[in-house]
Design a protein around this motif. Structure first.
Motif, mmCIF file in Angstrom:
data_model
loop_
_atom_site.group_PDB
_atom_site.id
_atom_site.type_symbol
_atom_site.label_atom_id
_atom_site.label_comp_id
_atom_site.label_asym_id
_atom_site.label_seq_id
_atom_site.Cartn_x
_atom_site.Cartn_y
_atom_site.Cartn_z
ATOM 1 N N SER A 13 -12.301 106.626 80.118
ATOM 2 C CA SER A 13 -11.598 107.790 79.575
ATOM 3 C C SER A 13 -12.015 109.052 80.324
ATOM 4 N N LYS A 14 -11.053 109.885 80.633
ATOM 5 C CA LYS A 14 -11.312 111.157 81.320
ATOM 6 C C LYS A 14 -11.556 112.293 80.330
ATOM 7 N N THR A 15 -11.540 111.992 79.046
ATOM 8 C CA THR A 15 -11.670 113.027 78.016
ATOM 9 C C THR A 15 -12.933 113.871 78.157
ATOM 10 N N PRO A 16 -14.113 113.284 78.419
ATOM 11 C CA PRO A 16 -15.302 114.134 78.570
ATOM 12 C C PRO A 16 -15.145 115.167 79.691
ATOM 13 N N PHE A 17 -14.542 114.762 80.785
ATOM 14 C CA PHE A 17 -14.345 115.703 81.889
ATOM 15 C C PHE A 17 -13.385 116.814 81.487
ATOM 16 N N TYR A 18 -12.309 116.459 80.794
ATOM 17 C CA TYR A 18 -11.339 117.472 80.367
ATOM 18 C C TYR A 18 -11.962 118.454 79.381
ATOM 19 N N VAL A 19 -12.791 117.972 78.486
ATOM 20 C CA VAL A 19 -13.431 118.851 77.505
ATOM 21 C C VAL A 19 -14.413 119.795 78.194
ATOM 22 N N VAL A 20 -15.297 119.247 79.013
ATOM 23 C CA VAL A 20 -16.299 120.082 79.685
ATOM 24 C C VAL A 20 -15.630 121.013 80.698
ATOM 25 N N GLY A 21 -14.616 120.512 81.390
ATOM 26 C CA GLY A 21 -13.883 121.360 82.331
ATOM 27 C C GLY A 21 -13.180 122.500 81.621
ATOM 28 N N VAL A 51 -26.698 134.244 81.384
ATOM 29 C CA VAL A 51 -25.320 133.979 81.821
ATOM 30 C C VAL A 51 -25.327 133.005 82.992
ATOM 31 N N MET A 52 -26.214 133.224 83.952
ATOM 32 C CA MET A 52 -26.297 132.319 85.104
ATOM 33 C C MET A 52 -26.726 130.916 84.675
ATOM 34 N N ALA A 53 -27.689 130.832 83.768
ATOM 35 C CA ALA A 53 -28.176 129.524 83.318
ATOM 36 C C ALA A 53 -27.074 128.743 82.606
ATOM 37 N N LEU A 54 -26.340 129.403 81.733
ATOM 38 C CA LEU A 54 -25.248 128.732 81.033
ATOM 39 C C LEU A 54 -24.155 128.301 82.012
ATOM 40 N N SER A 55 -23.895 129.130 83.003
ATOM 41 C CA SER A 55 -22.899 128.782 84.019
ATOM 42 C C SER A 55 -23.330 127.553 84.804
ATOM 43 N N VAL A 56 -24.591 127.503 85.199
ATOM 44 C CA VAL A 56 -25.111 126.358 85.953
ATOM 45 C C VAL A 56 -25.050 125.087 85.111
ATOM 46 N N VAL A 57 -25.406 125.185 83.842
ATOM 47 C CA VAL A 57 -25.370 124.019 82.956
ATOM 48 C C VAL A 57 -23.937 123.503 82.808
ATOM 49 N N LEU A 58 -22.980 124.405 82.608
ATOM 50 C CA LEU A 58 -21.588 123.980 82.458
ATOM 51 C C LEU A 58 -21.050 123.344 83.737
ATOM 52 N N VAL A 59 -21.379 123.906 84.882
ATOM 53 C CA VAL A 59 -20.932 123.325 86.149
ATOM 54 C C VAL A 59 -21.566 121.954 86.360
ATOM 55 N N CYS A 61 -22.635 119.880 84.070
ATOM 56 C CA CYS A 61 -22.027 118.938 83.124
ATOM 57 C C CYS A 61 -20.628 118.524 83.576
ATOM 58 N N ALA A 62 -19.857 119.460 84.099
ATOM 59 C CA ALA A 62 -18.520 119.131 84.588
ATOM 60 C C ALA A 62 -18.602 118.186 85.787
ATOM 61 N N MET A 63 -19.548 118.434 86.676
ATOM 62 C CA MET A 63 -19.705 117.546 87.834
ATOM 63 C C MET A 63 -20.144 116.152 87.392
ATOM 64 N N ALA A 64 -21.079 116.087 86.464
ATOM 65 C CA ALA A 64 -21.542 114.782 85.980
ATOM 66 C C ALA A 64 -20.422 114.037 85.270
ATOM 67 N N ALA A 65 -19.639 114.743 84.474
ATOM 68 C CA ALA A 65 -18.522 114.101 83.779
ATOM 69 C C ALA A 65 -17.476 113.599 84.773
#
Length: 70
Positions: A13-21, A51-59, A61-65
């Motif tokens: 399922s691609k759902t995790p990627f769509y959610v995190v993206g 702000v930078m830390a949250l941005s890095v975490v989201l990126v 997570c999106a890459m891992a997903a």
């Protein structure tokens, strides 16, 4: 044609990627809006690092997903 259908049935399922993206896109829009509308954004070194830390975490997570759901 049957091979493509068989492979599509086994795809994860691609759902995790769509959610995190989607969260990453929302975060980018919020940060952009705040950066444009408030000259003092983020308001200090500590807030800037947050702000930078949250941005890095989201990126990350999106890459891992993306890798895990490919």
């Amino acid at each position: 044609m049957l091979t493509l259908l068989a492979e599509a049935g086994n795809a994860p399922s691609k759902t995790p990627f769509y959610v995190v993206g989607g969260l990453l896109v929302l975060w980018a829009v919020i940060v952009s809006f705040l950066g444009i509308s408030r000259p003092t954004f983020p308001g200090g070194e500590k807030n800037g690092r947050a702000v930078m830390a949250l941005s890095v975490v989201l990126v990350a997570c999106a890459m891992a997903a993306a890798v895990l759901t490919s």
